[in-house]
Scaffold this active site. Structure first.
Site, PDB file in Angstrom:
ATOM      1  N   ASN A 110      35.237  -1.544   1.979  1.00 30.10           N
ATOM      2  CA  ASN A 110      34.333  -1.172   3.072  1.00 30.10           C
ATOM      3  C   ASN A 110      32.897  -1.112   2.585  1.00 30.10           C
ATOM      4  O   ASN A 110      32.631  -0.734   1.449  1.00 30.10           O
ATOM      5  CB  ASN A 110      34.745   0.177   3.667  1.00 30.10           C
ATOM      6  CG  ASN A 110      36.138   0.122   4.249  1.00 30.10           C
ATOM      7  OD1 ASN A 110      36.664  -0.966   4.476  1.00 30.10           O
ATOM      8  ND2 ASN A 110      36.739   1.274   4.481  1.00 30.10           N
ATOM      9  N   HIS A 115      32.863  -5.046  -1.947  1.00 27.75           N
ATOM     10  CA  HIS A 115      32.180  -5.955  -1.026  1.00 27.75           C
ATOM     11  C   HIS A 115      30.749  -5.514  -0.715  1.00 27.75           C
ATOM     12  O   HIS A 115      30.173  -5.974   0.269  1.00 27.75           O
ATOM     13  CB  HIS A 115      32.996  -6.096   0.276  1.00 27.75           C
ATOM     14  CG  HIS A 115      34.304  -6.795   0.080  1.00 27.75           C
ATOM     15  ND1 HIS A 115      35.315  -6.807   1.019  1.00 27.75           N
ATOM     16  CD2 HIS A 115      34.780  -7.531  -0.971  1.00 27.75           C
ATOM     17  CE1 HIS A 115      36.354  -7.508   0.565  1.00 27.75           C
ATOM     18  NE2 HIS A 115      36.054  -7.942  -0.647  1.00 27.75           N
ATOM     19  N   CYS A 135      15.818  -8.347  -1.453  1.00 29.27           N
ATOM     20  CA  CYS A 135      15.171  -9.651  -1.313  1.00 29.27           C
ATOM     21  C   CYS A 135      15.994 -10.702  -2.061  1.00 29.27           C
ATOM     22  O   CYS A 135      16.335 -10.521  -3.236  1.00 29.27           O
ATOM     23  CB  CYS A 135      13.762  -9.588  -1.896  1.00 29.27           C
ATOM     24  SG  CYS A 135      13.031 -11.229  -2.022  1.00 29.27           S
ATOM     25  N   THR A 157      44.249  -1.435   4.971  1.00 28.92           N
ATOM     26  CA  THR A 157      43.812  -2.816   4.722  1.00 28.92           C
ATOM     27  C   THR A 157      44.944  -3.778   5.062  1.00 28.92           C
ATOM     28  O   THR A 157      46.115  -3.485   4.781  1.00 28.92           O
ATOM     29  CB  THR A 157      43.332  -3.029   3.269  1.00 28.92           C
ATOM     30  OG1 THR A 157      43.031  -4.427   3.094  1.00 28.92           O
ATOM     31  CG2 THR A 157      44.340  -2.591   2.218  1.00 28.92           C
ATOM     32  N   ASN A 205      49.413   2.574   6.545  1.00 28.79           N
ATOM     33  CA  ASN A 205      48.872   1.658   7.545  1.00 28.79           C
ATOM     34  C   ASN A 205      49.578   1.915   8.874  1.00 28.79           C
ATOM     35  O   ASN A 205      50.722   2.370   8.882  1.00 28.79           O
ATOM     36  CB  ASN A 205      49.095   0.193   7.107  1.00 28.79           C
ATOM     37  CG  ASN A 205      48.129  -0.769   7.773  1.00 28.79           C
ATOM     38  OD1 ASN A 205      48.095  -0.906   8.995  1.00 28.79           O
ATOM     39  ND2 ASN A 205      47.316  -1.447   6.975  1.00 28.79           N
TER      40      ASN A 205
HETATM   41  P1  OAD Z   1      41.340  -5.767   8.382  1.00 28.50           P
HETATM   42  O1  OAD Z   1      40.696  -5.695   9.733  1.00 28.50           O
HETATM   43  O2  OAD Z   1      41.806  -7.087   7.909  1.00 28.50           O
HETATM   44  O3  OAD Z   1      42.577  -4.775   8.346  1.00 28.50           O
HETATM   45  C1  OAD Z   1      42.492  -3.459   8.816  1.00 28.50           C
HETATM   46  C2  OAD Z   1      43.846  -2.805   8.600  1.00 28.50           C
HETATM   47  O4  OAD Z   1      43.745  -1.438   8.979  1.00 28.50           O
HETATM   48  C3  OAD Z   1      44.969  -3.412   9.439  1.00 28.50           C
HETATM   49  O5  OAD Z   1      46.091  -3.675   8.591  1.00 28.50           O
HETATM   50  C4  OAD Z   1      45.294  -2.315  10.453  1.00 28.50           C
HETATM   51  O6  OAD Z   1      46.667  -2.294  10.786  1.00 28.50           O
HETATM   52  C5  OAD Z   1      44.900  -1.076   9.697  1.00 28.50           C
HETATM   53  N1  OAD Z   1      44.514   0.094  10.508  1.00 28.50           N
HETATM   54  C6  OAD Z   1      43.828   0.132  11.672  1.00 28.50           C
HETATM   55  N2  OAD Z   1      43.586   1.403  12.051  1.00 28.50           N
HETATM   56  C7  OAD Z   1      44.151   2.200  11.102  1.00 28.50           C
HETATM   57  C8  OAD Z   1      44.227   3.619  10.907  1.00 28.50           C
HETATM   58  N3  OAD Z   1      43.685   4.476  11.755  1.00 28.50           N
HETATM   59  N4  OAD Z   1      44.862   4.074   9.792  1.00 28.50           N
HETATM   60  C9  OAD Z   1      45.435   3.208   8.906  1.00 28.50           C
HETATM   61  N5  OAD Z   1      45.384   1.870   9.037  1.00 28.50           N
HETATM   62  C10 OAD Z   1      44.747   1.368  10.105  1.00 28.50           C
HETATM   63  O7  OAD Z   1      40.304  -5.096   7.363  1.00 28.50           O
HETATM   64  P2  OAD Z   1      40.260  -5.204   5.763  1.00 28.50           P
HETATM   65  O8  OAD Z   1      41.636  -5.293   5.208  1.00 28.50           O
HETATM   66  O9  OAD Z   1      39.390  -4.121   5.295  1.00 28.50           O
HETATM   67  O10 OAD Z   1      35.188  -8.609   3.955  1.00 28.50           O
HETATM   68  O11 OAD Z   1      39.519  -6.581   5.580  1.00 28.50           O
HETATM   69  C11 OAD Z   1      39.170  -7.019   4.289  1.00 28.50           C
HETATM   70  C12 OAD Z   1      37.860  -7.731   4.298  1.00 28.50           C
HETATM   71  O12 OAD Z   1      37.878  -8.761   5.305  1.00 28.50           O
HETATM   72  C13 OAD Z   1      36.668  -6.900   4.688  1.00 28.50           C
HETATM   73  O13 OAD Z   1      36.163  -6.146   3.607  1.00 28.50           O
HETATM   74  C14 OAD Z   1      35.673  -7.936   5.135  1.00 28.50           C
HETATM   75  C15 OAD Z   1      36.573  -8.834   5.937  1.00 28.50           C
HETATM   76  O14 OAD Z   1      36.197 -10.181   5.997  1.00 28.50           O
HETATM   77  C16 OAD Z   1      33.898  -8.911   3.854  1.00 28.50           C
HETATM   78  O15 OAD Z   1      33.104  -8.701   4.742  1.00 28.50           O
HETATM   79  C17 OAD Z   1      33.533  -9.525   2.549  1.00 28.50           C
END
Ligand code: OAD
Length: 251
Positions: A104, A121, A129, A193, A218
């Site tokens: 995050n 990230h 800049c 995640t 999750n």
């Molecule tokens: P995702 O949007 O891919 O996944 C979010 C996860 O959180 C999902 O598996 C949901 O089921 C879960 N979720 C939602 N609400 C929840 C809650 N209240 N408690 C527990 N789990 C919950 O997000 P990330 O895995 O963080 O990268 O995505 C990884 C990266 O993809 C990000 O850092 C970003 C994106 O592209 C960059 O910007 C470089």
């Protein structure tokens, strides 16, 4: 959510661990009001990362990209850490070596009081800049609100958010610390995640290969659910305070 939603093994191993590593994703901040990426209605459902999250998009349309990140930065600064973030800050105090690896960029772990945070990230609250790497001030960002690109007052280079875009390398120090913590961990928690983005998604599996007990928190199953030792289904803001309390009461 009660203590019986976790195995005794998870609580025992957390209470006794010398090293604990945690990987968080956008799901832990969902209860603070920030959108995730891949859930229905999430950021990558509504917006195209090709237009917003890579260096070519930025160079061809800096105003658009700057204003999208500036809007997300404002949202991140407006919301508050939730009980999930706070429980991790509390857990850190109970474990001799605790590493919180986050994908995050919202800074909510720091604001909740976590200390040893590895930002894989970047951090959306910072901008710099592209040319001279000078950190930008709020004043430098002011033109964005007028639809003008924000430029560096020293060298006129474009100012960009301090986040990792698609196609970019992760900060090498952060990746090294995350890898080392994963290999040393006795317990590894993967929280909120989808485990869809590498190299972050490989860390829980690397920890498992090095002997850690790996648990996932999750609301639904993920890419790694079948490989982890334990899956806890629930919201991070419900699960983590209960888990931290159980560790605190461990006798
Ligand atoms: P995702 O949007 O891919 O996944 C979010 C996860 O959180 C999902 O598996 C949901 O089921 C879960 N979720 C939602 N609400 C929840 C809650 N209240 N408690 C527990 N789990 C919950 O997000 P990330 O895995 O963080 O990268 O995505 C990884 C990266 O993809 C990000 O850092 C970003 C994106 O592209 C960059 O910007 C470089």
């Amino acid at each position: 959510m009660t203590r019986s939603d976790f195995s005794k093994t998870l609580i025992d191993r957390l209470a006794e661990a010398d090293h604990v590593a945690v990987l968080t994703g956008a799901g832990i901040s969902a209860e603070s009001g920030l959108s995730t990426f891949r859930d229905p209605g999430g950021l990558w459902d509504k917006f195209d990362p090709q237009e917003l999250a890579n260096v070519d998009a930025f160079l061809s349309n800096p105003e658009l990209v700057q204003s999208w990140y500036s809007h997300r930065r404002e949202l991140a600064l407006e919301v508050e850490p939730n009980p999930g973030h706070e429980a991790l800050a509390e857990l850190e105090k109970r474990v001799p070596h605790f590493t919180l690896i986050t994908q995050n960029v919202d800074d909510l772990h720091h604001r909740a009081g976590s200390d040893n945070v590895v930002e894989l990230h970047g951090n959306i609250t910072r901008n710099y800049c592209m040319e001279c790497e000078r950190e930008a001030t709020d004043e430098d960002l002011a033109p964005i609100a007028e639809g003008e690109p924000a430029r560096c007052p020293s060298c006129d280079g474009l100012i960009r958010p301090d986040v990792v875009w698609f196609g970019e390398m992760l900060p090498p120090d952060a990746l090294r610390q995350a890898s080392r913590a994963s290999e040393r961990a006795g317990v590894f928690l993967s929280i909120g995640t989808s485990a869809a983005v590498q190299p972050a998604a490989s860390l829980p599996l690397r920890a498992k290969a090095s002997g850690a007990y790996v648990a996932e928190v999750n609301v639904r199953s993920t890419e790694i659910t079948r490989q982890v030792d334990e899956s806890v289904r629930g919201k991070a803001g419900d699960v983590l305070p209960t888990l931290t309390d159980a560790v605190a009461q461990h006798g």
